[in-house]
Design a protein around this motif. Structure first.
Motif, mmCIF file in Angstrom:
data_model
loop_
_atom_site.group_PDB
_atom_site.id
_atom_site.type_symbol
_atom_site.label_atom_id
_atom_site.label_comp_id
_atom_site.label_asym_id
_atom_site.label_seq_id
_atom_site.Cartn_x
_atom_site.Cartn_y
_atom_site.Cartn_z
ATOM 1 N N GLY A 1 -8.300 -8.693 -79.528
ATOM 2 C CA GLY A 1 -8.875 -8.943 -78.646
ATOM 3 C C GLY A 1 -8.198 -9.220 -77.129
ATOM 4 O O GLY A 1 -9.527 -9.345 -76.156
ATOM 5 N N CYS A 2 -7.073 -8.762 -77.026
ATOM 6 C CA CYS A 2 -6.766 -8.931 -75.351
ATOM 7 C C CYS A 2 -6.321 -8.384 -75.070
ATOM 8 O O CYS A 2 -5.050 -7.915 -75.985
ATOM 9 C CB CYS A 2 -6.402 -10.783 -75.444
ATOM 10 N N ASP A 3 -6.348 -7.675 -73.890
ATOM 11 C CA ASP A 3 -5.237 -6.485 -73.471
ATOM 12 C C ASP A 3 -4.586 -6.960 -72.749
ATOM 13 O O ASP A 3 -3.658 -6.049 -72.250
ATOM 14 C CB ASP A 3 -6.507 -5.989 -72.305
ATOM 15 N N ASP A 4 -4.330 -8.272 -71.949
ATOM 16 C CA ASP A 4 -3.266 -8.951 -70.900
ATOM 17 C C ASP A 4 -2.908 -10.237 -71.377
ATOM 18 O O ASP A 4 -3.935 -10.853 -70.872
ATOM 19 C CB ASP A 4 -3.604 -7.782 -69.744
ATOM 20 N N THR A 5 -2.729 -10.862 -71.937
ATOM 21 C CA THR A 5 -1.813 -12.030 -71.648
ATOM 22 C C THR A 5 -1.778 -12.832 -70.289
ATOM 23 O O THR A 5 -1.965 -14.219 -70.528
ATOM 24 C CB THR A 5 -1.434 -12.650 -72.894
ATOM 25 N N ALA A 6 -0.909 -11.848 -69.674
ATOM 26 C CA ALA A 6 -0.490 -12.413 -68.370
ATOM 27 C C ALA A 6 -1.616 -13.134 -67.408
ATOM 28 O O ALA A 6 -1.863 -13.796 -66.651
ATOM 29 C CB ALA A 6 0.302 -11.962 -67.672
ATOM 30 N N SER A 7 -2.944 -12.575 -67.944
ATOM 31 C CA SER A 7 -4.069 -12.745 -67.313
ATOM 32 C C SER A 7 -4.703 -13.900 -67.670
ATOM 33 O O SER A 7 -5.190 -14.525 -66.911
ATOM 34 C CB SER A 7 -5.240 -11.386 -67.351
ATOM 35 N N VAL A 8 -3.890 -14.521 -69.577
ATOM 36 C CA VAL A 8 -4.639 -15.950 -69.090
ATOM 37 C C VAL A 8 -4.028 -17.136 -68.337
ATOM 38 O O VAL A 8 -4.615 -18.065 -69.002
ATOM 39 C CB VAL A 8 -5.159 -16.147 -70.846
ATOM 40 N N LEU A 9 -2.492 -16.525 -68.148
ATOM 41 C CA LEU A 9 -1.386 -17.472 -68.221
ATOM 42 C C LEU A 9 -2.012 -18.659 -67.158
ATOM 43 O O LEU A 9 -1.283 -20.051 -66.986
ATOM 44 C CB LEU A 9 -0.368 -17.143 -67.532
ATOM 45 N N ASP A 10 -2.893 -18.182 -66.015
ATOM 46 C CA ASP A 10 -2.164 -19.257 -64.113
ATOM 47 C C ASP A 10 -3.589 -20.281 -64.985
ATOM 48 O O ASP A 10 -3.484 -20.974 -64.471
ATOM 49 C CB ASP A 10 -3.289 -18.154 -63.406
#
Length: 469
Positions: free
Chosen positions: A411-420
């Motif tokens: 359910g997550c398109d891009d885990t990098a968007s959660v990193l910050d």
């Protein structure tokens, strides 16, 4: 492809459990009982149940044996990569530096960087070896050592490799500042800017960073989380493109954790020979063995100098212990020495001497067996917590060694968007997009389980699960 007997036995038991013959929590046969029932040795039975535990089919209870895990509790493996249309230049240095900086922050739980746990470093052995070097070789330890490096260390590395039937002369080894430096040296020897290098997909972002810095194109080869690099895709790539080299991580790979079967290693050497392509073998995790069995490197099957073998102690003795090595064919050693000198001049002599002393006069295998077993336990524990707390549909790798987990989210398109946001909550992880050049794996992440043995680590993982939900 012929699998080891314990793998076949594990397949049989897993099919039995998945069929519903065992309910959740049912006691499995004892090791001795299983040995008698299947007509195999005790050691084979032990390896079978270790494999079943790694797959999530059974769970071990101290002094109580093994118990079945219900089928719906075992997550599926992450999907293999798609075949890429063409080679591409790597990008991503800024994101990598962000992770490295976060790993230095004592307020951040570092699940991002592939480093060993501080409590699993052989402190007493390192202290003893360092004192011995300072006592008997103090002047030399503060001097320069030009390529190919300290002979005593090259001899000890060659002796360790000989134990797994990998025959490399000390004169074919050159000492480097870790495995990354060994791979870089091999690439400088074998390629020119613009050349194509085949890599596993996904592969360690440090390898992609090297390709970017050297102006090389990466050709991703689909790699299965259970069986490793696709041999058919690799051979097809060699037919379609002028591949100069391919980089493989055959043992407990970063990030998937698979361990290549010997028949695949033989085929890699065969493909390299038929298409005249060099193999750069990254064996940095090879000593973090499964069930006390150190696998044999791809180099064992190389008799024509196609395989450039890279190793290091940074994943076992400590990430700051920057001592590695590269095997180079005799006819290229002079060139390797010149290139090595131009880029590093020298490798820390004291660290070389301490490493040689450790390998020579310490029961290092006892330490490695203990560390490997503990890392396997921590990784299995983290995998269960991920399975319990991450979003429904999450898929998890089942590493056979090392301490890294590869996780695919539905359910997550891009885990990098959660990193910050994760970093602001004191948790670091490695986004999946860093591990390839073709926009795959953006819904994945890599976790380091090496220190997953504290309440703080449990809380940090739960916090990450909340942010990903």
């Amino acid at each position: 492809m012929q699998a080891p007997i314990y793998q076949d036995l594990a397949d049989s038991v897993e099919a039995t459990v998945r069929s519903g013959m065992y309910a959740e929590g049912d006691r499995m046969p004892s090791i001795r009982g299983f040995s008698q029932e299947r007509g195999v040795s005790i050691s084979t039975s032990v390896r079978t149940f270790h494999e079943l535990e790694r797959r999530g089919v059974v769970r071990a209870a101290p002094r109580s044996g093994y118990f079945a895990v219900a089928p719906d509790e075992s997550a599926e493996l992450p999907a293999a990569a798609r075949i890429s249309a063409q080679p591409m230049l790597a990008r991503g240095g800024a994101e990598i530096l962000k992770l490295l900086e976060a790993s230095q922050d004592p307020g951040v739980m570092d699940f991002a960087t592939a480093r060993p746990a501080m409590d699993m470093i052989p402190d007493r052995e390192l202290q003893r070896a360092s004192r011995q070097v300072w006592k008997v070789d103090r002047r030399r330890s503060m001097a320069l050592s030009f390529p190919p490096g300290i002979e005593a260390l090259r001899v000890q590395v060659a002796k360790r490799l000989a134990k797994v039937d990998c025959r490399i002369s000390p004169d074919e080894l050159i000492i480097t500042q870790g495995c990354q430096a060994a791979i870089a040296l091999a690439l400088r020897l074998l390629t020119e800017p613009g050349d194509i290098v085949a890599v596993e997909a996904p592969t360690h972002y440090g390898i992609l960073e090297l390709l970017e810095q050297l102006g090389l194109k990466a050709l991703p080869i689909p790699t299965d989380p259970a069986y490793g690099i696709s041999m058919n895709a690799l051979e097809l790539a060699c037919q379609q493109w002028p591949v100069k080299a391919f980089i493989v991580v055959p043992h407990f790979s970063n990030p998937l954790g698979y361990c290549m079967y010997d028949v695949c290693k033989q085929r890699i050497v065969d493909v390299a020979r038929r298409y005249d392509v060099a193999v750069i073998e990254d064996d940095v995790f090879g000593e973090l063995r499964e069930n006390h069995q150190r696998p044999s490197p791809v180099k064992c099957w190389d008799h024509e100098g196609h395989v450039y073998y890279c190793g290091s102690v940074s994943k076992t003795f400590g990430s700051g212990f920057r001592v590695g090595w590269l095997s180079v064919p005799p006819d290229r050693m002079q060139q390797a020495r010149e290139v090595q000198y131009a880029h590093t001049v020298t490798v820390d002599v004291h660290a070389q001497l301490v490493t040689a002393e450790l390998l020579k006069n310490t029961n290092i295998d006892r330490f490695l067996n203990h560390a490997s077993a503990e890392y396997n336990r921590r990784t299995a524990t983290m995998a269960r917590r991920v399975e319990d707390s991450f979003p429904i549909g999450t898929r998890i790798s089942r590493p056979r060694g090392g301490y890294l987990l590869w996780v695919e989210l539905s359910g997550c398109d891009d885990t990098a968007s959660v990193l910050d946001e994760a970093l602001s909550h004191g948790v670091a992880f490695a986004p999946g997009g860093l591990f390839t050049v073709d926009q795959q794996f953006k819904n994945c992440l890599r976790l380091n389980a090496c220190e997953f043995n504290t309440r703080a680590a449990e809380k940090a993982l739960f916090q990450l699960a909340r942010l990903l939900s």
